[in-house]
Design a protein around this motif. Structure first.
Motif, PDB file in Angstrom:
ATOM      1  N   GLY B  34       0.689  -1.203   0.002  1.00 40.74           N
ATOM      2  CA  GLY B  34      -0.003  -0.038   0.072  1.00 40.74           C
ATOM      3  C   GLY B  34       0.899   1.197  -0.228  1.00 40.74           C
ATOM      4  O   GLY B  34       0.614   2.230  -0.823  1.00 40.74           O
ATOM      5  N   GLY B  35       1.948   1.128   1.014  1.00 43.26           N
ATOM      6  CA  GLY B  35       2.909   2.369   1.016  1.00 43.26           C
ATOM      7  C   GLY B  35       3.330   2.730  -0.175  1.00 43.26           C
ATOM      8  O   GLY B  35       3.698   3.777  -0.687  1.00 43.26           O
ATOM      9  N   CYS B  36       3.841   1.426  -0.847  1.00 44.50           N
ATOM     10  CA  CYS B  36       4.481   1.807  -2.333  1.00 44.50           C
ATOM     11  C   CYS B  36       3.700   2.155  -3.274  1.00 44.50           C
ATOM     12  O   CYS B  36       4.119   3.125  -4.205  1.00 44.50           O
ATOM     13  N   ALA B  37       2.427   1.891  -3.121  1.00 42.80           N
ATOM     14  CA  ALA B  37       1.286   2.374  -4.124  1.00 42.80           C
ATOM     15  C   ALA B  37       0.855   3.956  -3.794  1.00 42.80           C
ATOM     16  O   ALA B  37       0.949   4.623  -4.737  1.00 42.80           O
ATOM     17  N   VAL B  38       0.821   4.171  -2.655  1.00 45.89           N
ATOM     18  CA  VAL B  38       0.836   5.527  -2.102  1.00 45.89           C
ATOM     19  C   VAL B  38       1.957   6.314  -2.494  1.00 45.89           C
ATOM     20  O   VAL B  38       1.417   7.576  -3.182  1.00 45.89           O
ATOM     21  N   GLU B  39       3.081   5.870  -2.309  1.00 46.90           N
ATOM     22  CA  GLU B  39       4.218   6.727  -2.680  1.00 46.90           C
ATOM     23  C   GLU B  39       4.129   6.862  -4.245  1.00 46.90           C
ATOM     24  O   GLU B  39       4.757   7.876  -4.564  1.00 46.90           O
ATOM     25  N   ALA B  40       3.859   5.822  -4.891  1.00 47.10           N
ATOM     26  CA  ALA B  40       3.725   6.113  -6.308  1.00 47.10           C
ATOM     27  C   ALA B  40       2.753   7.277  -6.805  1.00 47.10           C
ATOM     28  O   ALA B  40       3.018   8.083  -7.713  1.00 47.10           O
ATOM     29  N   ALA B  41       1.712   7.015  -6.183  1.00 43.82           N
ATOM     30  CA  ALA B  41       0.715   8.006  -6.282  1.00 43.82           C
ATOM     31  C   ALA B  41       1.170   9.494  -6.020  1.00 43.82           C
ATOM     32  O   ALA B  41       0.665  10.405  -6.954  1.00 43.82           O
ATOM     33  N   VAL B  42       1.498   9.402  -4.977  1.00 45.79           N
ATOM     34  CA  VAL B  42       2.027  10.891  -4.229  1.00 45.79           C
ATOM     35  C   VAL B  42       3.318  11.513  -5.374  1.00 45.79           C
ATOM     36  O   VAL B  42       3.180  12.763  -5.707  1.00 45.79           O
ATOM     37  N   HIS B  43       4.313  10.653  -5.839  1.00 44.62           N
ATOM     38  CA  HIS B  43       5.165  10.986  -6.513  1.00 44.62           C
ATOM     39  C   HIS B  43       4.670  11.345  -8.118  1.00 44.62           C
ATOM     40  O   HIS B  43       5.027  12.401  -8.656  1.00 44.62           O
ATOM     41  N   ALA B  44       3.631  10.728  -8.692  1.00 47.53           N
ATOM     42  CA  ALA B  44       2.821  11.042  -9.649  1.00 47.53           C
ATOM     43  C   ALA B  44       2.098  12.159  -9.661  1.00 47.53           C
ATOM     44  O   ALA B  44       2.174  13.336 -10.517  1.00 47.53           O
ATOM     45  N   GLU B  45       1.580  12.566  -8.490  1.00 50.62           N
ATOM     46  CA  GLU B  45       0.917  13.814  -8.181  1.00 50.62           C
ATOM     47  C   GLU B  45       1.745  15.084  -8.288  1.00 50.62           C
ATOM     48  O   GLU B  45       1.386  16.095  -8.712  1.00 50.62           O
ATOM     49  N   GLU B  46       2.810  14.848  -7.541  1.00 51.71           N
ATOM     50  CA  GLU B  46       3.753  15.867  -7.523  1.00 51.71           C
ATOM     51  C   GLU B  46       4.459  16.351  -8.682  1.00 51.71           C
ATOM     52  O   GLU B  46       4.573  17.306  -9.164  1.00 51.71           O
ATOM     53  N   GLU B  47       4.679  15.099  -9.304  1.00 53.08           N
ATOM     54  CA  GLU B  47       5.279  15.563 -10.944  1.00 53.08           C
ATOM     55  C   GLU B  47       4.504  16.060 -11.889  1.00 53.08           C
ATOM     56  O   GLU B  47       4.801  16.868 -12.521  1.00 53.08           O
ATOM     57  N   TYR B  48       3.104  15.599 -11.802  1.00 48.46           N
ATOM     58  CA  TYR B  48       2.121  16.006 -12.829  1.00 48.46           C
ATOM     59  C   TYR B  48       1.172  16.843 -12.608  1.00 48.46           C
ATOM     60  O   TYR B  48       0.014  17.132 -13.250  1.00 48.46           O
ATOM     61  N   GLY B  49       1.260  17.257 -11.130  1.00 47.56           N
ATOM     62  CA  GLY B  49       0.251  18.193 -10.816  1.00 47.56           C
ATOM     63  C   GLY B  49      -1.021  17.774  -9.913  1.00 47.56           C
ATOM     64  O   GLY B  49      -1.310  18.169  -9.040  1.00 47.56           O
ATOM     65  N   SER B  50      -1.620  16.745 -10.503  1.00 46.46           N
ATOM     66  CA  SER B  50      -2.758  16.130  -9.854  1.00 46.46           C
ATOM     67  C   SER B  50      -2.947  14.610 -10.478  1.00 46.46           C
ATOM     68  O   SER B  50      -2.334  14.372 -11.647  1.00 46.46           O
ATOM     69  N   LEU B  51      -3.649  13.716  -9.633  1.00 44.61           N
ATOM     70  CA  LEU B  51      -3.559  12.273 -10.043  1.00 44.61           C
ATOM     71  C   LEU B  51      -4.691  12.473 -11.295  1.00 44.61           C
ATOM     72  O   LEU B  51      -4.803  11.336 -12.274  1.00 44.61           O
ATOM     73  N   HIS B  52      -5.746  13.330 -11.287  1.00 41.69           N
ATOM     74  CA  HIS B  52      -6.540  13.566 -12.360  1.00 41.69           C
ATOM     75  C   HIS B  52      -5.843  13.722 -13.773  1.00 41.69           C
ATOM     76  O   HIS B  52      -6.338  13.041 -14.538  1.00 41.69           O
ATOM     77  N   ALA B  53      -5.108  14.516 -13.718  1.00 43.70           N
ATOM     78  CA  ALA B  53      -3.945  14.763 -14.776  1.00 43.70           C
ATOM     79  C   ALA B  53      -3.494  13.345 -15.402  1.00 43.70           C
ATOM     80  O   ALA B  53      -3.465  13.096 -16.405  1.00 43.70           O
ATOM     81  N   VAL B  54      -3.190  12.513 -14.409  1.00 48.77           N
ATOM     82  CA  VAL B  54      -2.377  11.155 -14.844  1.00 48.77           C
ATOM     83  C   VAL B  54      -3.502  10.502 -15.503  1.00 48.77           C
ATOM     84  O   VAL B  54      -3.107   9.603 -16.502  1.00 48.77           O
ATOM     85  N   GLU B  55      -4.747  10.251 -15.027  1.00 46.81           N
ATOM     86  CA  GLU B  55      -5.860   9.586 -15.322  1.00 46.81           C
ATOM     87  C   GLU B  55      -6.127   9.859 -16.523  1.00 46.81           C
ATOM     88  O   GLU B  55      -6.509   8.965 -17.436  1.00 46.81           O
ATOM     89  N   GLU B  56      -6.114  11.213 -17.239  1.00 48.56           N
ATOM     90  CA  GLU B  56      -6.353  11.440 -18.389  1.00 48.56           C
ATOM     91  C   GLU B  56      -5.309  11.145 -19.315  1.00 48.56           C
ATOM     92  O   GLU B  56      -5.821  11.095 -20.558  1.00 48.56           O
ATOM     93  N   ASP B  57      -4.256  11.238 -18.979  1.00 51.52           N
ATOM     94  CA  ASP B  57      -3.147  11.164 -20.099  1.00 51.52           C
ATOM     95  C   ASP B  57      -2.726   9.373 -19.858  1.00 51.52           C
ATOM     96  O   ASP B  57      -2.376   8.961 -18.799  1.00 51.52           O
ATOM     97  N   LYS B  58      -3.147   8.684 -20.745  1.00 52.22           N
ATOM     98  CA  LYS B  58      -3.272   7.258 -20.918  1.00 52.22           C
ATOM     99  C   LYS B  58      -1.523   6.741 -20.711  1.00 52.22           C
ATOM    100  O   LYS B  58      -1.356   5.777 -20.080  1.00 52.22           O
ATOM    101  N   LYS B  59      -0.522   7.623 -21.336  1.00 55.86           N
ATOM    102  CA  LYS B  59       0.800   7.228 -21.231  1.00 55.86           C
ATOM    103  C   LYS B  59       0.906   7.309 -19.686  1.00 55.86           C
ATOM    104  O   LYS B  59       1.761   6.359 -19.077  1.00 55.86           O
ATOM    105  N   LEU B  60       0.612   8.463 -19.123  1.00 55.94           N
ATOM    106  CA  LEU B  60       1.354   8.489 -17.661  1.00 55.94           C
ATOM    107  C   LEU B  60       0.536   7.599 -16.826  1.00 55.94           C
ATOM    108  O   LEU B  60       1.096   7.008 -15.788  1.00 55.94           O
TER     109      LEU B  60
END
Lengths: 176, 237
Positions: B34-60
């Motif tokens: 879980g921690g690994c997944a959360v850390e990956a989500a947090v890392h993606a949110e910080e890098e791409y601004g929000s998780l929503h933006a990642v969900e819309e970009d299929k590659k991300l």
């Protein structure tokens, strides 16, 4: 003290015998009486017994001597026994005879023999003893059958023994 | 010995403590799924601004999904983590040098002491063995001497007994000979005494008879002749 008493009695006996004028007879008889008393223990005991009355002891003297002896002899022996000196009678008589002989410048020679010596034998024996001792002797013969034969002469402490008894004794000793 | 044991025990205790302390960071480097997944989500949110933006970009999204799928993979049971290797290696080295620094001398000292003690014990054993051998030799010598002395005593006693026997026999023979001699002497003396007594009795009888014969046969003439003979004998001196 005893010697003085015996000497006193001897002098008395000599004086009485001389006074009676019977010195030789009285001395000879006194010598024989003394030898008889000396050789008879019962007689000596009787004459010496102070428990017996004096008359009894003197009666014995009278019975023994009686008429066979000179009256002076009997009286002198009775006197000695009566004074209680019966035990000293032989010594008193020996002293009497010795003093008498000494008064005649002679020595007493007591001669024991089974028989009496003749006058000749006495004079020859006296001469023989004088030739041997150099002094005169007066022979007093004591009849003693125990010598069996021969003669034993006693001069003071000297003894010349020529008896058959001594020969027998020597023979007995030689066998033992 | 006790001091060496205490030193070794102290070194082992310190080593255990260091292992516990150094193992803690290694354990802290591991993380849950879980921690690994959360850390990956947090890392993606910080890098791409929000998780929503990642969900819309299929590659991300596929990269995030791939990264989360990576969290589902289990760590290797054999190969440790790098930091764990570093901490473990460091701890091993520390412990190794510590052991070399502190433990090795103690162990070497203990071994040396042990060796010395064994050597000493061996020397003592050799000495004791030598002493025992010497004592045994002494005892054997003493026993041999005692046996020899006992034999000598027996021989002496036997010699003395023989000598005593000889002396007693000789003495007995002497006594027997003396008794025989004495008995012979006594017999001779008794015989001589009997002969003397008999001779005396015979002579007494004979002499007594002679005395009686002489006494009865010596008449006066014979007695007088004897007196004359005596006088003549005295005169001759």
């Amino acid at each position: 003290m005893a010697d003085d008493r015996i000497g006193g009695y001897a002098d008395a006996l000599l004086a009485v015998a001389a006074a009676e004028g019977a010195s030789d007879v009285v001395e000879d008889e006194l010598f024989r009486v003394a030898e008889a008393v000396r050789s008879n223990d019962n007689l000596l005991a009787t004459l010496s017994d102070r428990n017996l009355p004096v008359e009894r002891r003197q009666g014995v003297v009278e019975d023994l001597l009686g008429s066979s002896a000179h009256p002076t002899t009997t009286a002198l022996v009775s006197m000695v026994v009566g004074t209680g000196r019966g035990a000293d009678l032989p010594a008193i008589v020996d002293e009497t005879v010795a003093r008498s002989a000494a008064g005649r410048n002679a020595t007493l020679a007591r001669v024991r023999s089974a028989i009496d010596l003749t006058d000749d034998q006495k004079s020859r024996l006296a001469a023989a003893i004088k030739s041997k001792t150099g002094s005169d002797v007066e022979i007093r013969v004591v009849i003693d059958e125990s010598v069996l034969g021969g003669v034993i002469t006693e001069i003071g402490d000297d003894v010349i023994d020529g008896s058959v008894r001594s020969r027998m004794t020597q023979l007995r000793e030689s066998f033992s | 010995m006790t001091r060496r044991i205490r030193q070794i025990a102290g070194a082992l205790g310190l080593t255990g403590t260091l292992l516990v302390l150094l193992a803690a960071p290694a354990a802290a480097s591991g993380e849950s799924i879980g921690g690994c997944a959360v850390e990956a989500a947090v890392h993606a949110e910080e890098e791409y601004g929000s998780l929503h933006a990642v969900e819309e970009d299929k590659k991300l999204f596929e990269e995030l999904e791939k990264e989360m799928e990576g969290c589902l993979e289990a760590p290797s049971p054999i190969i440790p983590e790098v930091d764990e290797i570093i901490w473990g290696g460091a701890a091993f080295l520390v412990l190794f040098f510590f052991m070399v620094w502190k433990g090795m001398p103690a162990v070497q000292g203990a071994m040396k002491d042990r060796a010395d003690k064994i050597a000493s014990d061996l020397d003592a054993a050799d000495t004791a063995k030598s002493d025992a051998a010497k004592i045994k030799a002494d005892h054997e010598a003493a026993l041999a001497g005692a046996k020899s002395e006992a034999n000598q005593i027996i021989e002496d006693a036997r010699a003395q007994a023989d000598q005593l026997k000889a002396e007693l026999t000789a003495r007995a023979n002497e006594e027997v000979a003396e008794m025989r001699t004495r008995a012979a002497a006594d017999a001779d003396a008794a015989r001589s005494q009997a002969l003397n007594d008999l001779r005396g009795d015979v002579s007494e009888i004979a002499i007594g008879a002679a005395e009686r014969v002489i006494g009865s046969n010596l008449d006066r003439d014979a007695q007088s002749a004897l007196v004359d003979a005596y006088i003549d004998e005295v005169a001759r001196g």
